[in-house]
Design a protein around this motif. Structure first.
Motif, PDB file in Angstrom:
ATOM      1  N   GLY A  27       0.835  -1.184   0.000  1.00 10.59           N
ATOM      2  CA  GLY A  27       0.000   0.000   0.000  1.00 10.59           C
ATOM      3  C   GLY A  27       0.871   1.234   0.000  1.00 10.59           C
ATOM      4  N   PRO A  28       0.285   2.352  -0.230  1.00 16.32           N
ATOM      5  CA  PRO A  28      -1.144   2.592  -0.376  1.00 16.32           C
ATOM      6  C   PRO A  28      -1.663   2.128  -1.735  1.00 16.32           C
ATOM      7  CG  PRO A  28       0.054   4.646  -0.620  1.00 16.32           C
ATOM      8  CD  PRO A  28       1.058   3.594  -0.260  1.00 16.32           C
ATOM      9  N   ALA A  29      -2.979   2.109  -1.842  1.00 17.37           N
ATOM     10  CA  ALA A  29      -3.644   1.601  -3.047  1.00 17.37           C
ATOM     11  C   ALA A  29      -3.263   2.369  -4.311  1.00 17.37           C
ATOM     12  CB  ALA A  29      -5.156   1.626  -2.853  1.00 17.37           C
ATOM     13  N   CYS A  30      -2.853   3.627  -4.162  1.00 18.32           N
ATOM     14  CA  CYS A  30      -2.502   4.426  -5.347  1.00 18.32           C
ATOM     15  C   CYS A  30      -1.311   3.851  -6.109  1.00 18.32           C
ATOM     16  CB  CYS A  30      -2.233   5.876  -4.968  1.00 18.32           C
ATOM     17  SG  CYS A  30      -0.784   6.116  -3.918  1.00 18.32           S
ATOM     18  N   LEU A  31      -0.557   2.952  -5.496  1.00 19.83           N
ATOM     19  CA  LEU A  31       0.578   2.326  -6.184  1.00 19.83           C
ATOM     20  C   LEU A  31       0.129   1.214  -7.127  1.00 19.83           C
ATOM     21  CD1 LEU A  31       3.197   2.197  -3.295  1.00 19.83           C
ATOM     22  CD2 LEU A  31       3.151   3.750  -5.260  1.00 19.83           C
ATOM     23  N   ASN A  32      -1.131   0.800  -7.009  1.00 16.30           N
ATOM     24  CA  ASN A  32      -1.710  -0.223  -7.904  1.00 16.30           C
ATOM     25  C   ASN A  32      -0.863  -1.489  -7.971  1.00 16.30           C
ATOM     26  OD1 ASN A  32      -3.977   1.368  -8.658  1.00 16.30           O
ATOM     27  ND2 ASN A  32      -2.629   2.529 -10.015  1.00 16.30           N
ATOM     28  N   GLN A  33      -0.416  -1.963  -6.835  1.00 21.56           N
ATOM     29  CA  GLN A  33       0.395  -3.178  -6.796  1.00 21.56           C
ATOM     30  C   GLN A  33      -0.497  -4.380  -6.492  1.00 21.56           C
ATOM     31  OE1 GLN A  33       3.887  -3.473  -7.417  1.00 21.56           O
ATOM     32  NE2 GLN A  33       3.315  -1.494  -8.271  1.00 21.56           N
ATOM     33  N   PRO A  34      -0.416  -5.425  -7.291  1.00 20.69           N
ATOM     34  CA  PRO A  34      -1.238  -6.607  -7.026  1.00 20.69           C
ATOM     35  C   PRO A  34      -0.723  -7.375  -5.808  1.00 20.69           C
ATOM     36  CG  PRO A  34       0.290  -7.053  -8.802  1.00 20.69           C
ATOM     37  CD  PRO A  34       0.442  -5.593  -8.465  1.00 20.69           C
ATOM     38  N   VAL A  35      -1.604  -8.142  -5.207  1.00 21.99           N
ATOM     39  CA  VAL A  35      -1.202  -9.047  -4.130  1.00 21.99           C
ATOM     40  C   VAL A  35      -0.274 -10.091  -4.732  1.00 21.99           C
ATOM     41  CG1 VAL A  35      -2.032 -10.743  -2.452  1.00 21.99           C
ATOM     42  CG2 VAL A  35      -3.360  -8.658  -2.878  1.00 21.99           C
ATOM     43  N   LYS A  36       0.802 -10.398  -4.020  1.00 16.63           N
ATOM     44  CA  LYS A  36       1.775 -11.375  -4.524  1.00 16.63           C
ATOM     45  C   LYS A  36       1.818 -12.590  -3.616  1.00 16.63           C
ATOM     46  CE  LYS A  36       4.962  -8.052  -6.693  1.00 16.63           C
ATOM     47  NZ  LYS A  36       4.163  -6.851  -6.597  1.00 16.63           N
TER      48      LYS A  36
ATOM     49  N   TYR B 182       9.051   2.625   5.425  1.00 12.85           N
ATOM     50  CA  TYR B 182       7.920   1.703   5.355  1.00 12.85           C
ATOM     51  C   TYR B 182       7.293   1.502   6.728  1.00 12.85           C
ATOM     52  CZ  TYR B 182      11.124   0.124   1.657  1.00 12.85           C
ATOM     53  OH  TYR B 182      12.009   0.065   0.616  1.00 12.85           O
ATOM     54  N   ILE B 183       6.074   1.036   6.703  1.00 15.64           N
ATOM     55  CA  ILE B 183       5.434   0.395   7.848  1.00 15.64           C
ATOM     56  C   ILE B 183       5.048  -0.997   7.353  1.00 15.64           C
ATOM     57  CG2 ILE B 183       3.455   0.317   9.403  1.00 15.64           C
ATOM     58  CD1 ILE B 183       5.322   2.637  10.080  1.00 15.64           C
ATOM     59  N   PHE B 184       5.548  -2.013   8.009  1.00 14.04           N
ATOM     60  CA  PHE B 184       5.173  -3.390   7.700  1.00 14.04           C
ATOM     61  C   PHE B 184       4.274  -3.885   8.830  1.00 14.04           C
ATOM     62  CE2 PHE B 184       8.258  -5.704   4.670  1.00 14.04           C
ATOM     63  CZ  PHE B 184       8.527  -4.573   3.941  1.00 14.04           C
ATOM     64  N   ILE B 185       3.156  -4.478   8.463  1.00 13.33           N
ATOM     65  CA  ILE B 185       2.302  -5.192   9.413  1.00 13.33           C
ATOM     66  C   ILE B 185       2.335  -6.649   8.976  1.00 13.33           C
ATOM     67  CG2 ILE B 185      -0.007  -5.453  10.380  1.00 13.33           C
ATOM     68  CD1 ILE B 185      -0.429  -2.446   9.608  1.00 13.33           C
TER      69      ILE B 185
ATOM     70  N   VAL C 136       1.804 -10.236   4.726  1.00  9.00           N
ATOM     71  CA  VAL C 136       2.628  -9.037   4.866  1.00  9.00           C
ATOM     72  C   VAL C 136       1.862  -7.884   4.227  1.00  9.00           C
ATOM     73  CG1 VAL C 136       4.820  -7.935   4.304  1.00  9.00           C
ATOM     74  CG2 VAL C 136       4.741 -10.420   4.688  1.00  9.00           C
ATOM     75  N   LEU C 137       1.631  -6.853   5.007  1.00  7.20           N
ATOM     76  CA  LEU C 137       1.040  -5.624   4.496  1.00  7.20           C
ATOM     77  C   LEU C 137       2.115  -4.556   4.623  1.00  7.20           C
ATOM     78  CD1 LEU C 137      -1.220  -3.869   3.403  1.00  7.20           C
ATOM     79  CD2 LEU C 137      -2.118  -3.700   5.751  1.00  7.20           C
ATOM     80  N   GLU C 138       2.597  -4.093   3.485  1.00  3.76           N
ATOM     81  CA  GLU C 138       3.699  -3.131   3.434  1.00  3.76           C
ATOM     82  C   GLU C 138       3.173  -1.788   2.950  1.00  3.76           C
ATOM     83  OE1 GLU C 138       7.357  -2.334   0.334  1.00  3.76           O
ATOM     84  OE2 GLU C 138       6.857  -4.410   0.789  1.00  3.76           O
ATOM     85  N   PHE C 139       3.288  -0.791   3.798  1.00  2.00           N
ATOM     86  CA  PHE C 139       2.976   0.574   3.387  1.00  2.00           C
ATOM     87  C   PHE C 139       4.299   1.273   3.129  1.00  2.00           C
ATOM     88  CE2 PHE C 139      -0.945  -0.473   5.507  1.00  2.00           C
ATOM     89  CZ  PHE C 139      -1.892   0.156   4.723  1.00  2.00           C
ATOM     90  N   THR C 140       4.423   1.860   1.968  1.00  2.00           N
ATOM     91  CA  THR C 140       5.674   2.480   1.561  1.00  2.00           C
ATOM     92  C   THR C 140       5.470   3.959   1.275  1.00  2.00           C
ATOM     93  OG1 THR C 140       7.529   2.224   0.036  1.00  2.00           O
ATOM     94  CG2 THR C 140       5.348   1.879  -0.876  1.00  2.00           C
ATOM     95  N   ASP C 141       6.549   4.698   1.271  1.00  2.00           N
ATOM     96  CA  ASP C 141       6.502   6.112   0.897  1.00  2.00           C
ATOM     97  C   ASP C 141       6.103   6.162  -0.572  1.00  2.00           C
ATOM     98  OD1 ASP C 141       7.122   8.653  -0.101  1.00  2.00           O
ATOM     99  OD2 ASP C 141       8.841   8.891   1.222  1.00  2.00           O
ATOM    100  N   SER C 142       4.845   6.459  -0.832  1.00  2.00           N
ATOM    101  CA  SER C 142       4.319   6.349  -2.197  1.00  2.00           C
ATOM    102  C   SER C 142       4.933   7.363  -3.156  1.00  2.00           C
ATOM    103  CB  SER C 142       2.804   6.462  -2.199  1.00  2.00           C
ATOM    104  OG  SER C 142       2.404   7.700  -1.659  1.00  2.00           O
ATOM    105  N   LEU C 143       5.251   8.555  -2.701  1.00  2.00           N
ATOM    106  CA  LEU C 143       5.837   9.551  -3.590  1.00  2.00           C
ATOM    107  C   LEU C 143       7.203   9.071  -4.077  1.00  2.00           C
ATOM    108  CD1 LEU C 143       5.828  12.279  -4.999  1.00  2.00           C
ATOM    109  CD2 LEU C 143       6.794  13.271  -2.908  1.00  2.00           C
TER     110      LEU C 143
END
Length: 149
Positions: free
Chosen positions: A41-50, A107-110, A123-130
Motif C-alpha cells: 500500500g497505499p492503493a494508489c501504487l496499484n500493486q497486485p497481491v503477490k 515503510y510500515i510493515f504489518i 505481509v502488508l507493506e505501506f511504503t513512501d508512495s511519492l
C-alpha cells in the motif's frame, strides 16, 4: 489453541527482516507459509497481491539492478507485537545502491504470523508512495536494460 509467545513472534519477525538483508528469493520467503500473501500500500501504487512465487520473481528482477538491499528498523523504533492477533508492526527504512541511483525508502510493515508464530501468513507493506512512484519507473527501465545485456 493459545497464541504463540511474544518471544516466538519476535524471533520470526527478526528472521523475516534478515531475509531481506540476505537478499535472495529463498531468504526473503524463508519464514513465509506456503499460502503467504504480500500486499503493498497505499492503493494508489496499484500493486497486485503477490504470493511466494511472485515474490521470488520480484527479488530476482531486483537482483539485476542492485547487488544488496538493507532493511532495518528506523533508529529509536522497536518492533510492536500484538500477541493475541499474532501480528507485528515495524517502522522500517531501506537503502540499496541501484543502477538507477541510490534507493532509500521508509515503510510500515504489518506482518501476521501463523497460529504457532513460526511462519508469516501475510505481509502488508505501506511504503513512501511519492518516492516509490518516482523510483519504480527508473528501476524498471534499468532492469529492462540489464536484461538486454
Amino acid at each position: 489453541m493459545s497464541p504463540p509467545s511474544r518471544e516466538q513472534i519476535l524471533k520470526t519477525a527478526k528472521i523475516f527482516l534478515q531475509g531481506f538483508n540476505d537478499f535472495t528469493p529463498e531468504a526473503v520467503t524463508r519464514v513465509s507459509s506456503p499460502s503467504c500473501t504480500y500486499r503493498m500500500g497505499p492503493a494508489c501504487l496499484n500493486q497486485p497481491v503477490k504470493n511466494n512465487d511472485e515474490i521470488h520473481t520480484f527479488v530476482k528482477a531486483l537482483q539485476t539492478i542492485t547487488p544488496t538491499f538493507e532493511l532495518g528498523l528506523v533508529e529509536g523504533e522497536e518492533i510492536m507485537v500484538d500477541v493475541e492477533a499474532r501480528k507485528v508492526a515495524m517502522h522500517l527504512k531501506s537503502k540499496s545502491p541501484t543502477v538507477a541511483g541510490l534507493y532509500q525508502n521508509e515503510y510500515i510493515f504489518i506482518v501476521t504470523m501463523n497460529e504457532d508464530g513460526t511462519m508469516v501468513d501475510d505481509v502488508l507493506e505501506f511504503t513512501d508512495s511519492l518516492h516509490t512512484s518516482e523510483m519504480l519507473p527508473k528501476m524498471a527501465k534499468a532492469a529492462e536494460e540489464a536484461a538486454k545485456k
